[in-house]
Design a protein around this motif. Structure first.
Motif, PDB file in Angstrom:
ATOM      1  N   VAL A 130       0.831  -1.201   0.000  1.00 54.16           N
ATOM      2  CA  VAL A 130       0.000   0.000   0.000  1.00 54.16           C
ATOM      3  C   VAL A 130       0.870   1.257   0.000  1.00 54.16           C
ATOM      4  CG1 VAL A 130      -1.520   1.388   1.454  1.00 54.16           C
ATOM      5  CG2 VAL A 130      -2.057  -1.011   1.020  1.00 54.16           C
ATOM      6  N   GLU A 131       1.932   1.221   0.772  1.00 53.69           N
ATOM      7  CA  GLU A 131       2.825   2.394   0.807  1.00 53.69           C
ATOM      8  C   GLU A 131       3.421   2.669  -0.569  1.00 53.69           C
ATOM      9  OE1 GLU A 131       5.500   1.434   3.923  1.00 53.69           O
ATOM     10  OE2 GLU A 131       4.183   2.205   5.506  1.00 53.69           O
ATOM     11  N   ARG A 132       3.803   1.609  -1.217  1.00 55.91           N
ATOM     12  CA  ARG A 132       4.368   1.811  -2.561  1.00 55.91           C
ATOM     13  C   ARG A 132       3.335   2.388  -3.520  1.00 55.91           C
ATOM     14  NH1 ARG A 132       8.450  -3.118  -2.522  1.00 55.91           N
ATOM     15  NH2 ARG A 132       6.758  -4.381  -3.344  1.00 55.91           N
ATOM     16  N   ALA A 133       2.089   1.939  -3.366  1.00 59.33           N
ATOM     17  CA  ALA A 133       1.021   2.454  -4.230  1.00 59.33           C
ATOM     18  C   ALA A 133       0.807   3.942  -3.984  1.00 59.33           C
ATOM     19  CB  ALA A 133      -0.265   1.686  -3.992  1.00 59.33           C
ATOM     20  N   ALA A 134       0.899   4.327  -2.716  1.00 61.10           N
ATOM     21  CA  ALA A 134       0.732   5.741  -2.380  1.00 61.10           C
ATOM     22  C   ALA A 134       1.870   6.565  -2.971  1.00 61.10           C
ATOM     23  CB  ALA A 134       0.669   5.910  -0.867  1.00 61.10           C
ATOM     24  N   LEU A 144      -4.189   4.170   6.099  1.00 57.41           N
ATOM     25  CA  LEU A 144      -5.516   3.566   6.165  1.00 57.41           C
ATOM     26  C   LEU A 144      -5.837   3.130   7.587  1.00 57.41           C
ATOM     27  CD1 LEU A 144      -5.067   1.235   3.061  1.00 57.41           C
ATOM     28  CD2 LEU A 144      -6.207   3.461   3.125  1.00 57.41           C
ATOM     29  N   PRO A 145      -7.125   3.090   7.888  1.00 57.83           N
ATOM     30  CA  PRO A 145      -7.511   2.496   9.175  1.00 57.83           C
ATOM     31  C   PRO A 145      -6.992   1.059   9.234  1.00 57.83           C
ATOM     32  CG  PRO A 145      -9.400   3.539   8.124  1.00 57.83           C
ATOM     33  CD  PRO A 145      -8.289   3.557   7.136  1.00 57.83           C
ATOM     34  N   ARG A 146      -6.602   0.629  10.408  1.00 58.93           N
ATOM     35  CA  ARG A 146      -6.051  -0.711  10.580  1.00 58.93           C
ATOM     36  C   ARG A 146      -6.915  -1.776   9.898  1.00 58.93           C
ATOM     37  NH1 ARG A 146      -6.667  -4.555  14.300  1.00 58.93           N
ATOM     38  NH2 ARG A 146      -8.164  -3.303  15.460  1.00 58.93           N
ATOM     39  N   ARG A 147      -8.198  -1.619  10.088  1.00 60.36           N
ATOM     40  CA  ARG A 147      -9.102  -2.646   9.599  1.00 60.36           C
ATOM     41  C   ARG A 147      -9.192  -2.687   8.076  1.00 60.36           C
ATOM     42  NH1 ARG A 147     -11.800  -5.988  12.750  1.00 60.36           N
ATOM     43  NH2 ARG A 147     -10.961  -4.960  14.568  1.00 60.36           N
ATOM     44  N   VAL A 148      -8.986  -1.555   7.478  1.00 60.68           N
ATOM     45  CA  VAL A 148      -9.016  -1.516   6.019  1.00 60.68           C
ATOM     46  C   VAL A 148      -7.758  -2.168   5.458  1.00 60.68           C
ATOM     47  CG1 VAL A 148      -8.973  -0.014   3.995  1.00 60.68           C
ATOM     48  CG2 VAL A 148     -10.470   0.536   5.927  1.00 60.68           C
ATOM     49  N   PRO A 182     -12.160  -0.087  -3.994  1.00 59.26           N
ATOM     50  CA  PRO A 182     -13.078   1.036  -3.815  1.00 59.26           C
ATOM     51  C   PRO A 182     -12.826   1.782  -2.511  1.00 59.26           C
ATOM     52  CG  PRO A 182     -14.284  -0.879  -4.594  1.00 59.26           C
ATOM     53  CD  PRO A 182     -12.874  -1.333  -4.337  1.00 59.26           C
ATOM     54  N   LEU A 183     -12.422   1.046  -1.487  1.00 64.95           N
ATOM     55  CA  LEU A 183     -12.210   1.670  -0.181  1.00 64.95           C
ATOM     56  C   LEU A 183     -10.969   2.547  -0.151  1.00 64.95           C
ATOM     57  CD1 LEU A 183     -13.055  -0.745   2.734  1.00 64.95           C
ATOM     58  CD2 LEU A 183     -13.801   1.607   2.419  1.00 64.95           C
ATOM     59  N   VAL A 184      -9.897   2.049  -0.750  1.00 64.93           N
ATOM     60  CA  VAL A 184      -8.648   2.806  -0.670  1.00 64.93           C
ATOM     61  C   VAL A 184      -8.570   3.866  -1.766  1.00 64.93           C
ATOM     62  CG1 VAL A 184      -7.382   0.893   0.346  1.00 64.93           C
ATOM     63  CG2 VAL A 184      -7.390   1.192  -2.135  1.00 64.93           C
ATOM     64  N   ALA A 185      -9.377   3.686  -2.794  1.00 61.53           N
ATOM     65  CA  ALA A 185      -9.323   4.625  -3.913  1.00 61.53           C
ATOM     66  C   ALA A 185      -9.630   6.035  -3.446  1.00 61.53           C
ATOM     67  CB  ALA A 185     -10.311   4.214  -4.990  1.00 61.53           C
ATOM     68  N   ARG A 186     -10.607   6.104  -2.547  1.00 64.91           N
ATOM     69  CA  ARG A 186     -10.861   7.449  -2.041  1.00 64.91           C
ATOM     70  C   ARG A 186     -11.069   7.353  -0.512  1.00 64.91           C
ATOM     71  NH1 ARG A 186     -16.592   8.631  -0.928  1.00 64.91           N
ATOM     72  NH2 ARG A 186     -16.620   7.125   0.718  1.00 64.91           N
ATOM     73  N   PRO A 187     -10.276   8.155   0.177  1.00 64.18           N
ATOM     74  CA  PRO A 187     -10.266   8.095   1.641  1.00 64.18           C
ATOM     75  C   PRO A 187     -11.497   8.777   2.193  1.00 64.18           C
ATOM     76  CG  PRO A 187      -8.886   9.899   0.874  1.00 64.18           C
ATOM     77  CD  PRO A 187      -9.490   9.279  -0.349  1.00 64.18           C
ATOM     78  N   SER A 188     -11.702   8.644   3.459  1.00 57.21           N
ATOM     79  CA  SER A 188     -12.916   9.217   4.072  1.00 57.21           C
ATOM     80  C   SER A 188     -12.948  10.713   3.859  1.00 57.21           C
ATOM     81  CB  SER A 188     -12.917   8.918   5.566  1.00 57.21           C
ATOM     82  OG  SER A 188     -12.037   9.768   6.249  1.00 57.21           O
TER      83      SER A 188
END
Lengths: 188, 188
Positions: A130-134, A144-148, A182-188
């Motif tokens: 995920v870090e690399r994607a960011a 991201l939230p831990r659970r995500v 879908p969840l990580v594509a756009r943050p809260s």
DNA sequence: CCTTTAAGAGACCTTGCGTCTCTTACGGCC
DNA sequence: GGCCGTAAGAGACGCAAGGTCTCTTAAAGG
């Protein structure tokens, strides 16, 4: 002349024991696996087993490690988050295929702490991916939230533990495309 | 005078058997529960048990049903999707508290199909709850991917099966607020 | 009242656990 | 190269529990 007076020791013996345990597991399944059965297959006495592992669960866990090696947390790097996560899930699904759901259930019931040791691994890998994607700018943030973060791994585990059938590629794709991305594509 | 010549039959006996099974379960735990133990506690013979259930798992599943009744799929209606889903999850967590993780793992290992019968229920409830939310205009659509719909239930199950500790309210809130609501709030 | 059913009780055989004992091969050490 | 401690190999043992079987007799139904 066939004295057969060969007595195995140390690492050689240990490897034989684990091979026997694994073979027995494949032959009769976890539910019917007994220490006596493994000992017989390894052509030795139960004591030799009990000297090393105090019950079925420990024996089989050791045998699994011996078989598949420690869970190689090779971090995939396909260039896209989607590809990376799918790769991680595929690795997990492959492990399941080697082990089988019945063994997993058995171990979960008998060993106090299979969870962490067997499943905790994916988390670090996912974090990296995920870090690399960011960094690539593929997603807005790696925070991201831990659970995500553990969501794909959690869902895979859920699938492994509750469906009797093996996990299909299609399921993995659903987890990634319908839920995680879908969840990580756009943050809260 | 203490002829004690009372011999239980039918439903009365059956209820006693289940009470005994449940009591034994609470007393010694699933791992150490034996048919003999239950029979002794019920002051009867093993045959009486085997006549009805052919193994521990069946016996205990029956006892659980007798205890908690069939899983009441009372659909909550709090007025908000968040409240409804939380309520559904709380009901599930409560069941877990009554049963305990060890029993759950034991059953999962010994019974071929605890999953569907025990866990399949939530799906319909979630569907209703989501549809009502869509009608209220709270979310854009009730037409969610299958995996998204069952997501809260799946994650709860995952939590129940893999964490040794009981599921906390905080966890339920995370599942709803960090994962489920963001996903349904805006469709792909 | 007579018949059928199955409860209650316990014997029985078997399997596997976990422990223990005994002999003796192996490997290390001097 | 010879001695000695360790543990392998082999099997006996006591025990718990599974699961089946048998027997007597209370209860339910007609």
């Amino acid at each position: 002349m066939p004295g057969e007076t060969t007595r195995r020791r140390g690492a050689v013996l240990e490897a034989d024991l684990m091979d026997a345990a694994w073979a027995e597991l494949e032959a009769v399944g976890y539910a019917k696996l007994t220490m006596e059965g493994v000992a017989a297959r390894a052509k030795t006495g139960k004591q030799v087993l009990y000297r090393r592992w105090s019950n079925r669960a420990e024996l089989i866990i050791a045998a699994m490690r011996h078989r598949t090696g420690s869970i190689a947390d090779r971090v995939p790097d396909t260039g896209t988050l989607r590809g990376d996560v799918l790769e991680v899930l595929r690795a997990g699904a492959t492990r399941q295929r080697q082990i089988g759901p019945d063994t997993l259930h058995g171990l979960l019931a008998e060993a106090r702490d299979v969870g962490p040791s067997f499943f905790g691994i994916m988390r670090g890998v996912l974090r990296t991916v995920v870090e690399r994607a960011a960094e690539r700018g593929e997603i807005p943030t790696a925070d991201l939230p831990r659970r995500v973060l553990t969501l794909p791994a959690d869902l895979l585990r859920h699938e492994i533990l509750l469906r009797r059938e093996l996990v299909t590629e299609e399921t993995l794709v659903e987890i990634v495309d319908d839920v995680f991305l879908p969840l990580v594509a756009r943050p809260s």
